[in-house]
Design an enzyme around this catalytic site. Structure first.
Site, PDB file in Angstrom:
ATOM      1  N   GLN A   1       9.696  -6.902  -3.266  1.00 32.45           N
ATOM      2  CA  GLN A   1       9.212  -8.078  -3.982  1.00 32.45           C
ATOM      3  C   GLN A   1      10.231  -9.203  -3.927  1.00 32.45           C
ATOM      4  OE1 GLN A   1       7.875  -7.419  -7.976  1.00 32.45           O
ATOM      5  NE2 GLN A   1       6.408  -5.827  -7.416  1.00 32.45           N
TER       6      GLN A   1
ATOM      7  N   TYR B   1       0.849  -1.198   0.000  1.00 27.59           N
ATOM      8  CA  TYR B   1       0.000   0.000   0.000  1.00 27.59           C
ATOM      9  C   TYR B   1       0.877   1.239   0.000  1.00 27.59           C
ATOM     10  CZ  TYR B   1      -4.612   2.100   0.683  1.00 27.59           C
ATOM     11  OH  TYR B   1      -5.809   2.774   0.500  1.00 27.59           O
TER      12      TYR B   1
ATOM     13  N   ASP C   1      10.207  -2.973  -5.870  1.00 31.98           N
ATOM     14  CA  ASP C   1      10.999  -4.022  -6.510  1.00 31.98           C
ATOM     15  C   ASP C   1      11.872  -4.754  -5.497  1.00 31.98           C
ATOM     16  OD1 ASP C   1       9.967  -3.477  -9.065  1.00 31.98           O
ATOM     17  OD2 ASP C   1      11.445  -1.899  -9.404  1.00 31.98           O
ATOM     18  N   ALA C   2      12.506  -4.002  -4.612  1.00 32.57           N
ATOM     19  CA  ALA C   2      13.375  -4.615  -3.600  1.00 32.57           C
ATOM     20  C   ALA C   2      12.565  -5.474  -2.637  1.00 32.57           C
ATOM     21  CB  ALA C   2      14.134  -3.536  -2.841  1.00 32.57           C
TER      22      ALA C   2
ATOM     23  N   HIS D   1       4.636  -3.694 -13.000  1.00 32.57           N
ATOM     24  CA  HIS D   1       5.988  -3.378 -13.443  1.00 32.57           C
ATOM     25  C   HIS D   1       6.623  -4.683 -13.885  1.00 32.57           C
ATOM     26  CE1 HIS D   1       9.575  -1.129 -13.893  1.00 32.57           C
ATOM     27  NE2 HIS D   1      10.096  -1.267 -12.696  1.00 32.57           N
TER      28      HIS D   1
ATOM     29  N   GLU E   1       6.672  28.240 -16.178  1.00 29.99           N
ATOM     30  CA  GLU E   1       5.940  28.451 -17.429  1.00 29.99           C
ATOM     31  C   GLU E   1       5.724  27.116 -18.161  1.00 29.99           C
ATOM     32  OE1 GLU E   1       6.136  31.111 -21.553  1.00 29.99           O
ATOM     33  OE2 GLU E   1       7.568  31.491 -19.927  1.00 29.99           O
TER      34      GLU E   1
END
Length: 353
Positions: free
Chosen positions: A103, A38, A100-101, A124, A248
């Site tokens: 996981q 989360y 990623d780490a 991903h 801008e």
């Protein structure tokens, strides 16, 4: 599914008109979607799924800021919010949205909950594409799919609440059940995609890593810093340098490019701006294309993924990251930006009403 052709290339895209939310609800009616993590993508995807009538639960480590955020967002401990392992056990579709780490670290635990017929969902392509570095190799008995929103989870949620959508790519790595295609498209629609375009895990992660390091973040920061410093060195004030470099662009010009394209913006600016932009864009192209070619090769060879895995696995990673972010935050460029942003009017002027 629509087939579009551009520059001789055919692409498969899916729109919400072709695959309405009612169809997605029917495809997913017997599924329990467990959003594991989360953090960046988790909140937006979980809340959108929930609001779209999908049976969704959240898995997150207790005693963390993300757990507390999930509670604040309405997920109930023991009912729709669980520890990661319990959510993985309960879910039939496991949305693997940890970093990623994280996981890589959690994979040996998650594997045992990927029983035959379940679906493993990514946003991903990192873990699968670089599995020789991550060791994330799913069983052949599960579907492995991807829906990758082209923006942050915050943007995904904001656009959903506004009744809009954020474009996403989708991919199928394994179709063990024969139903992976319907499931991935249904999930893509249910998380709030404006439309979906087909890719594969490798192409998704290659383009994503190049984009993050290139025009989306790395290159644009380098461009901002270079122009700002040149203007400051020539005696322009911080406010003037920031406005001409960042404000801008982000507040005026990029929204027009998003709506109508760069060609339209060129055609609708002053003749002086037109001439200068047309004269100089190819010089910037010539200067940067070799850098992008070097970057793509580094991504393709796995150098960027290995750097990410190695640095993220260090015990003092967070400390070093905070120092780098602090350096960025304390630069004159972004200190000037903080002041300029504080001066933006938060409401319309009286005479404009």
């Amino acid at each position: 599914m629509a087939l579009i052709k551009f520059a001789g290339v055919e692409e498969n895209v899916v729109t919400r008109e072709e695959f309405p939310i009612e169809k997605a609800q029917d495809v997913l009616k017997n599924e329990t979607v467990a959003v594991l993590g989360y953090g960046i993508q988790g909140p937006g995807q979980a809340l959108n799924l929930q609001d779209n009538g999908i049976n969704v639960i959240v898995g997150q480590r207790k005693n963390s800021k993300s757990w507390d955020k999930a509670v604040q967002d309405g997920f109930v401990p023991g009912e729709t919010l669980f520890e990661l392992e319990e959510a993985a056990q309960r879910g039939t579709i496991l949305c693997y949205l940890l970093s990623d780490a994280a996981q890589i670290e959690f994979w040996p635990t998650l594997e045992k909950y990927l029983t035959p017929g379940k679906t493993l969902y990514f946003s991903h392509g990192f873990g699968i594409t670089y599995n020789h570095q991550t060791n994330i190799i799913p069983s052949k008995e599960v579907d492995v799919v991807l829906v990758a929103p082209k923006g942050s989870g915050t943007s995904l949620r904001r656009l959903f609440v506004e009744g809009k959508g954020l474009n996403s790519s989708y991919a199928i790595h394994q179709d063990a059940t024969g139903n992976a295609k319907d499931k991935v498209i249904a999930l893509g629609i249910a998380v709030g995609s404006g439309y979906l375009f087909e890719t594969n895990f490798k192409k998704e992660v290659y383009s994503d890593l190049v984009g993050e390091r290139g025009s989306l973040m790395g290159a644009i920061q380098g461009l901002f810093a270079a122009q700002f410093e040149v203007l400051r060195a020539q005696g322009h004030s911080p406010s003037e340098a920031f406005n001409e470099t960042v404000e801008e662009l982000t507040q005026s010009l990029m929204p027009l490019v998003a709506e109508n394209g760069m060609d339209w913006m060129y055609a609708n600016c002053s003749t002086t701006a037109q001439r200068g932009a047309l004269d100089w864009w190819k010089k910037f192209y010539d200067a940067t294309k070799p850098v992008f070619e070097e970057l793509y090769q580094s991504v393709k060879e796995g150098n960027e993924s290995q750097k990410s895995i190695s640095s993220n696995s260090k015990e003092n990673y967070r400390e070093g990251l905070n120092k780098e972010l602090e350096e960025l935050r304390n630069s004159e460029l972004w200190q000037a930006g903080k002041v300029v942003r504080s001066l933006r009017p938060d409401r319309e002027l009286e005479y404009e009403k």
